[in-house]
Design an enzyme around this catalytic site. Sequence first.
Site, PDB file in Angstrom:
ATOM      1  N   LYS A  51       0.611  -1.084   0.125  1.00 43.79           N
ATOM      2  CA  LYS A  51      -0.192   0.109  -0.085  1.00 43.79           C
ATOM      3  C   LYS A  51       0.802   1.351  -0.143  1.00 43.79           C
ATOM      4  CE  LYS A  51      -3.776  -2.428   2.276  1.00 43.79           C
ATOM      5  NZ  LYS A  51      -4.228  -2.828   3.579  1.00 43.79           N
ATOM      6  N   GLN A  95      -4.712  -1.752   9.899  1.00 45.51           N
ATOM      7  CA  GLN A  95      -4.651  -3.126   9.258  1.00 45.51           C
ATOM      8  C   GLN A  95      -5.356  -3.997   9.987  1.00 45.51           C
ATOM      9  OE1 GLN A  95      -3.326  -3.195   6.104  1.00 45.51           O
ATOM     10  NE2 GLN A  95      -3.530  -5.467   6.129  1.00 45.51           N
ATOM     11  N   ASP A 117     -11.349   2.276   4.315  1.00 50.66           N
ATOM     12  CA  ASP A 117     -11.700   1.121   3.901  1.00 50.66           C
ATOM     13  C   ASP A 117     -13.327   0.540   3.843  1.00 50.66           C
ATOM     14  OD1 ASP A 117      -9.456  -1.064   3.928  1.00 50.66           O
ATOM     15  OD2 ASP A 117      -9.036  -0.544   6.074  1.00 50.66           O
TER      16      ASP A 117
HETATM   17  N1  GUN Z   1      -6.263  -6.801   5.805  1.00 52.45           N
HETATM   18  C1  GUN Z   1      -6.535  -7.743   4.742  1.00 52.45           C
HETATM   19  N2  GUN Z   1      -7.190  -6.785   3.853  1.00 52.45           N
HETATM   20  C2  GUN Z   1      -7.365  -5.779   4.532  1.00 52.45           C
HETATM   21  C3  GUN Z   1      -8.076  -4.386   3.981  1.00 52.45           C
HETATM   22  O1  GUN Z   1      -8.826  -4.555   2.973  1.00 52.45           O
HETATM   23  N3  GUN Z   1      -8.186  -3.673   4.885  1.00 52.45           N
HETATM   24  C4  GUN Z   1      -7.744  -3.666   6.227  1.00 52.45           C
HETATM   25  N4  GUN Z   1      -7.863  -2.615   7.135  1.00 52.45           N
HETATM   26  N5  GUN Z   1      -6.875  -4.758   6.695  1.00 52.45           N
HETATM   27  C5  GUN Z   1      -6.933  -5.557   5.587  1.00 52.45           C
END
Ligand code: GUN
Length: 276
Positions: A51, A95, A117
Amino acid sequence: MHIIDGKMWANKIIEELKIKVQELKFKGIIPTLAIILIGDNPSSEIYVQNKEKKCKEVGINCLIKRFSAMVKEEEVINVINDLNNDEKIHGILLQSPVPNLDEAKLMNLISPKKDVDGFNIENLGFLASNEENVLAATPKGIIKLLELENIEIAGKNVVIVGRSKIVGRPLALALLNRDATVTIAHSKTLNLKEVTSKADILIVAIGQAQFITEEYVKNGAIVIDVGINRIDGKIYGDVNFDSVKDKVKAITKVPGGVGPMTIAMLLSNLIYLVGE
Ligand code: GUN
């Protein structure tokens, strides 16, 4: 059989986002994403690194707030509050999975206006009421892929295997909002093969490498593989590509399918939250 090339589509979207970021910077706005990473889960490390890398590529400022798995809840809450109140921060991402602490509680403390998200209960409520605001990145990426490939959603039998908060649940609502006939199957579903064999569009997000083989798939189906399963350093999807490839009309590959779209949609959500 046609391969749906998520990487190619994601690259196009990334190029468009770069232009939007330049326009924002010209107006004096630096789009900024804050990522809260708790603990040292190796998959989360890789996701967060990816990311951060994509943010840099697009020109988005990415702040990573790291905490040990032993962090006190209060400390994380203080950081979320500070980020919520900081005008320079446009999106906040906690996360998942969060070790030891109450993940849902922490996610709901993120302001709905910075909920990049789309996991905040308020934004999920909008989604459930067909008033979509921020849609979670993976469901958004899947829908975008179907749209870009001119695959009709309305009226189609869509079966989603997997009922996670991150993919299955929001995706089911988003597809329902687009007039699909949606079935969510999961680990307790009886006669799974019978259910998945009725799908015009089969979307698999269960986290089990190579689980879906040709007996699960209808002739001429569209198959979207959301799985990212790491085994001995190699990445496998939830679908056994070789087994189903001669039966399907179109299919995504892993890697290079849904994964790149997810990151592109996360950044697209961030630019949306900048609100300019
Ligand atoms: N862990 C795995 N995929 C994601 C996601 O799309 N967002 C977040 N915050 N954690 C994740």
